[in-house]
Design a protein around this motif. Sequence first.
Motif, PDB file in Angstrom:
ATOM      1  N   UNK A  19       0.808  -1.215   0.000  1.00  0.00           N
ATOM      2  CA  UNK A  19       0.000   0.000   0.000  1.00  0.00           C
ATOM      3  C   UNK A  19       0.840   1.263   0.000  1.00  0.00           C
ATOM      4  N   UNK A  20       2.095   1.143   0.446  1.00  0.00           N
ATOM      5  CA  UNK A  20       2.912   2.346   0.686  1.00  0.00           C
ATOM      6  C   UNK A  20       3.137   3.159  -0.574  1.00  0.00           C
ATOM      7  N   UNK A  21       3.436   4.444  -0.385  1.00  0.00           N
ATOM      8  CA  UNK A  21       3.815   5.325  -1.503  1.00  0.00           C
ATOM      9  C   UNK A  21       5.326   5.433  -1.482  1.00  0.00           C
ATOM     10  N   UNK A  22       5.963   5.024  -2.538  1.00  0.00           N
ATOM     11  CA  UNK A  22       7.421   5.172  -2.606  1.00  0.00           C
ATOM     12  C   UNK A  22       7.754   6.621  -2.943  1.00  0.00           C
ATOM     13  N   UNK A  23       8.825   7.140  -2.334  1.00  0.00           N
ATOM     14  CA  UNK A  23       9.213   8.511  -2.672  1.00  0.00           C
ATOM     15  C   UNK A  23       9.770   8.533  -4.098  1.00  0.00           C
ATOM     16  N   UNK A  24       9.925   9.755  -4.605  1.00  0.00           N
ATOM     17  CA  UNK A  24      10.282   9.937  -6.010  1.00  0.00           C
ATOM     18  C   UNK A  24      11.636  10.627  -6.073  1.00  0.00           C
ATOM     19  N   UNK A  25      12.477  10.222  -7.036  1.00  0.00           N
ATOM     20  CA  UNK A  25      13.736  10.926  -7.239  1.00  0.00           C
ATOM     21  C   UNK A  25      13.856  11.295  -8.714  1.00  0.00           C
ATOM     22  N   UNK A  26      14.616  12.369  -8.970  1.00  0.00           N
ATOM     23  CA  UNK A  26      14.781  12.796 -10.358  1.00  0.00           C
ATOM     24  C   UNK A  26      16.187  12.440 -10.819  1.00  0.00           C
ATOM     25  N   UNK A  27      16.284  11.721 -11.940  1.00  0.00           N
ATOM     26  CA  UNK A  27      17.588  11.220 -12.392  1.00  0.00           C
ATOM     27  C   UNK A  27      17.844  11.627 -13.840  1.00  0.00           C
ATOM     28  N   UNK A  28      19.130  11.796 -14.200  1.00  0.00           N
ATOM     29  CA  UNK A  28      19.453  11.973 -15.623  1.00  0.00           C
ATOM     30  C   UNK A  28      19.055  10.708 -16.390  1.00  0.00           C
ATOM     31  N   UNK A  29      18.778  10.867 -17.684  1.00  0.00           N
ATOM     32  CA  UNK A  29      18.277   9.754 -18.500  1.00  0.00           C
ATOM     33  C   UNK A  29      19.045   8.448 -18.298  1.00  0.00           C
ATOM     34  N   UNK A  30      20.379   8.529 -18.383  1.00  0.00           N
ATOM     35  CA  UNK A  30      21.169   7.287 -18.331  1.00  0.00           C
ATOM     36  C   UNK A  30      20.907   6.520 -17.051  1.00  0.00           C
ATOM     37  N   UNK A  31      20.832   7.253 -15.938  1.00  0.00           N
ATOM     38  CA  UNK A  31      20.642   6.576 -14.647  1.00  0.00           C
ATOM     39  C   UNK A  31      19.216   6.077 -14.468  1.00  0.00           C
ATOM     40  N   UNK A  32      18.299   6.586 -15.277  1.00  0.00           N
ATOM     41  CA  UNK A  32      16.894   6.181 -15.134  1.00  0.00           C
ATOM     42  C   UNK A  32      16.605   4.854 -15.834  1.00  0.00           C
ATOM     43  N   UNK A  33      17.577   4.354 -16.597  1.00  0.00           N
ATOM     44  CA  UNK A  33      17.370   3.077 -17.297  1.00  0.00           C
ATOM     45  C   UNK A  33      17.007   1.967 -16.298  1.00  0.00           C
ATOM     46  N   UNK A  34      15.989   1.196 -16.602  1.00  0.00           N
ATOM     47  CA  UNK A  34      15.583   0.079 -15.740  1.00  0.00           C
ATOM     48  C   UNK A  34      14.745   0.499 -14.539  1.00  0.00           C
ATOM     49  N   UNK A  35      14.510   1.808 -14.383  1.00  0.00           N
ATOM     50  CA  UNK A  35      13.697   2.282 -13.258  1.00  0.00           C
ATOM     51  C   UNK A  35      12.241   2.437 -13.709  1.00  0.00           C
ATOM     52  N   UNK A  36      11.379   2.831 -12.767  1.00  0.00           N
ATOM     53  CA  UNK A  36       9.951   2.936 -13.068  1.00  0.00           C
ATOM     54  C   UNK A  36       9.539   4.405 -12.994  1.00  0.00           C
ATOM     55  N   UNK A  37       8.917   4.896 -14.052  1.00  0.00           N
ATOM     56  CA  UNK A  37       8.514   6.303 -14.123  1.00  0.00           C
ATOM     57  C   UNK A  37       7.500   6.629 -13.039  1.00  0.00           C
ATOM     58  N   UNK A  38       7.659   7.821 -12.444  1.00  0.00           N
ATOM     59  CA  UNK A  38       6.731   8.239 -11.393  1.00  0.00           C
ATOM     60  C   UNK A  38       5.800   9.333 -11.888  1.00  0.00           C
ATOM     61  N   UNK A  39       5.894   9.708 -13.157  1.00  0.00           N
ATOM     62  CA  UNK A  39       5.029  10.767 -13.702  1.00  0.00           C
ATOM     63  C   UNK A  39       4.661  10.426 -15.142  1.00  0.00           C
ATOM     64  N   UNK A  40       3.507  10.972 -15.577  1.00  0.00           N
ATOM     65  CA  UNK A  40       3.146  10.851 -16.996  1.00  0.00           C
ATOM     66  C   UNK A  40       4.021  11.819 -17.787  1.00  0.00           C
ATOM     67  N   UNK A  41       4.438  11.436 -18.974  1.00  0.00           N
ATOM     68  CA  UNK A  41       5.256  12.327 -19.798  1.00  0.00           C
ATOM     69  C   UNK A  41       4.539  12.639 -21.105  1.00  0.00           C
ATOM     70  N   UNK A  42       4.275  13.941 -21.306  1.00  0.00           N
ATOM     71  CA  UNK A  42       3.706  14.409 -22.573  1.00  0.00           C
ATOM     72  C   UNK A  42       4.853  14.895 -23.443  1.00  0.00           C
ATOM     73  N   UNK A  43       4.754  14.670 -24.723  1.00  0.00           N
ATOM     74  CA  UNK A  43       5.845  15.083 -25.605  1.00  0.00           C
ATOM     75  C   UNK A  43       5.967  16.606 -25.612  1.00  0.00           C
TER      76      UNK A  43
END
Length: 404
Positions: A19-43
């Motif tokens: 049930x918990x809410x995981x906190x969110x971190x902001x990463x450069x693209x390369x480091x975000x590989x294999x992670x799970x998006x925490x926001x919707x992205x519009x082009x």
Amino acid sequence: MRTNLSVEEALSLVLEEARGELSVEELPLKEAYGRVLAEDLASKVDHPDQDDTAIDGYACREEDTRSASPETPVRLRVIGEAPAGRPFPGEVGPGEAVAVYTGAPIPKGADAVVRVEDTRREGEHVLLFAPANPKDIRPKGDDLKKGEVYLKRGDLLTPGRLGLAAAMGYPRLKVFRRPRVGILSTGDEVVEPGEPLPFGGVYNSNAYSLWGMVLEAGGEPVLLGKVPDDPEAVLARLGEAGPLDLLLTSGGVSMGAYDVVRRVLERHGEVIFWKVKQQPGGPLLWARLRGLPVLGLPGNPVSSMVTFFLYGRAFLFRLLKRTDPPYRSLKARALTPFKGAKGKKVFRRGVLSFEEGLVVRSTGNQSSGVLRSMAFGNALVVLPPDQDVREGEVVEVIPLTFVL
Ligand SMILES: Nc1nc2c(c(=O)[nH]1)N[C@H]1C(S)=C(S)[C@@H](COP(=O)(O)OP(=O)(O)OC[C@H]3O[C@@H](n4cnc5c(N)ncnc54)[C@H](O)[C@@H]3O)O[C@H]1N2
Ligand code: MOO
Ligand SMILES: [Mg+2]
């Protein structure tokens, strides 16, 4: 405490705790590989940002070129060129063409492109041996439309999606923190690889299979080492673990007098269920200890991996709000027999391949102590209670490898 649950009942009790809410971190693209998006992205952009050419050739007016053939070539005057990234500043009039290169914007006035292979350049002019084709123009926004959401919260950042985020103009991405998953190995007989193996000892394989599975599921594994079959030692080690989102223990959940995990959790925590009607993994335990969800995995190497795959991985997917399912069922033709069990859902290990359709073969020895079945199998073969599968029959399989 509930006991002797079906796989489906057990899974729903496990997922209830995510049930918990995981906190969110902001990463450069390369480091975000294999992670799970925490926001919707519009082009942020249209791609292409205007009509462009899909081929190298000549942009011109389609009506000028309809009669073009090898026998009756059409002759156009070349008034300039447009490499990708360098638009032609003028306009194409009747009888004119502009040399264009894949990805270049279509010059004003042109509405079709003829491929360079169907032409011959003669100084200021070009001969066309085929009509120009409007279909070789990629319309503005063909790939991406500005403002449209293409990636969603919960989407795993695969290579294609990381590229898509870049194509949409994002240099950094908000992703969920990886859930911290403690891995505690229990058993007097368990010895770390590298140490001498005493008589009756066994090297700790579970910690490392689970390490890999936790990483693969998007978690951050935290090795808590090994404790002997002693309740005080188990509690003391947990006290040193730091904050966790899930604790995995291996061993000590069955009927033996030294099966200490179950007793510790009964005394100091709350056991939600113990025992599932499945094989392997029948003695699985699910508990809460001071607010921490604990998945007590049976010690047999195959059992601990199969139960983590079915329950622990699904828990992490839910916590990460992942949009892809933790696993998918397929149908395959069995090329070897598989043995079921009375009153239990059975998960055999198989090798799934494609040979005139999906087929699956047993990995061989199916004992819960034979880890090679998980090391070289790539699928679980699912047998409903009381059912054997004969060679040639169609059976449910769950690929163990990454399928979106
Ligand atoms: N009388 C009964 N005995 C058993 C039952 C039962 O229903 N009645 N269930 C069997 C089943 S099924 C399983 S699975 C095992 C589960 O046992 P535990 O979770 O209590 O695990 P242990 O007894 O501690 O160990 C079992 C087995 O696994 C080896 N092991 C343990 N930890 C590791 C590790 N970290 N790395 C590698 N191997 C490990 C351990 O040496 C044992 O061989 O219980 C059956 N018994
Ligand atoms: O369930 Mo145990 O996991 O059969 O060996
Ligand atoms: Mg035991």
